[in-house]
Design a protein around this motif. Structure first.
Motif, short mmCIF file in Angstrom:
data_model
loop_
_atom_site.label_atom_id
_atom_site.label_comp_id
_atom_site.label_asym_id
_atom_site.label_seq_id
_atom_site.Cartn_x
_atom_site.Cartn_y
_atom_site.Cartn_z
N MET A 17 0.84 -1.20 0.00
CA MET A 17 0.00 0.00 0.00
C MET A 17 0.88 1.26 0.00
SD MET A 17 -3.16 -1.04 0.00
CE MET A 17 -4.33 0.02 0.78
N ARG A 20 2.29 1.55 -3.59
CA ARG A 20 1.29 1.71 -4.65
C ARG A 20 0.44 2.97 -4.48
NH1 ARG A 20 -0.42 1.00 -9.55
NH2 ARG A 20 -2.44 0.08 -9.81
N TYR A 21 0.12 3.32 -3.24
CA TYR A 21 -0.76 4.45 -2.94
C TYR A 21 -0.03 5.42 -2.03
CZ TYR A 21 -3.99 0.98 -4.72
OH TYR A 21 -4.60 0.03 -5.50
N PHE A 25 -1.21 6.69 1.67
CA PHE A 25 -0.45 6.11 2.77
C PHE A 25 0.22 7.21 3.60
CE2 PHE A 25 3.05 3.88 4.86
CZ PHE A 25 2.38 2.77 5.36
N ILE A 49 -3.54 -0.26 7.04
CA ILE A 49 -4.08 -0.71 5.75
C ILE A 49 -5.51 -0.24 5.58
CG2 ILE A 49 -4.74 -2.75 4.40
CD1 ILE A 49 -2.35 -4.18 5.83
N THR A 52 -5.63 3.55 4.98
CA THR A 52 -5.13 3.87 3.65
C THR A 52 -6.15 3.53 2.58
OG1 THR A 52 -2.85 3.51 4.36
CG2 THR A 52 -3.26 3.48 1.99
N MET A 53 -6.78 2.39 2.70
CA MET A 53 -7.78 1.95 1.71
C MET A 53 -8.96 2.91 1.65
SD MET A 53 -7.76 -2.17 2.32
CE MET A 53 -9.42 -2.33 1.72
#
Length: 55
Positions: A17, A20-21, A25, A49, A52-53
């Motif tokens: 994460m 990728r993000y 994050f 997580i 972040t999602m």
């Protein structure tokens, strides 16, 4: 044993994460730092997580 596998998965997922993000994050890290200071509580990888999602 199951906790070790779950913790390992959480660490790998958190790393993914973070790579990728990056923006989400980073924002999550700022929120987590604030929450940790205010509550005197550590935030685990699973919570990182989740946050972040949802950002």
């Amino acid at each position: 044993m199951e906790d070790e596998v779950e913790n390992s998965f959480d660490r790998v997922m958190a790393e993914h994460m973070a790579q990728r993000y990056v923006a989400a994050f980073t924002c999550a890290q700022h929120v987590i730092t604030y929450v940790a200071k205010q509550t005197q509580r550590q935030v685990n990888d699973n919570e990182k997580i989740y946050l972040t999602m949802h950002l």
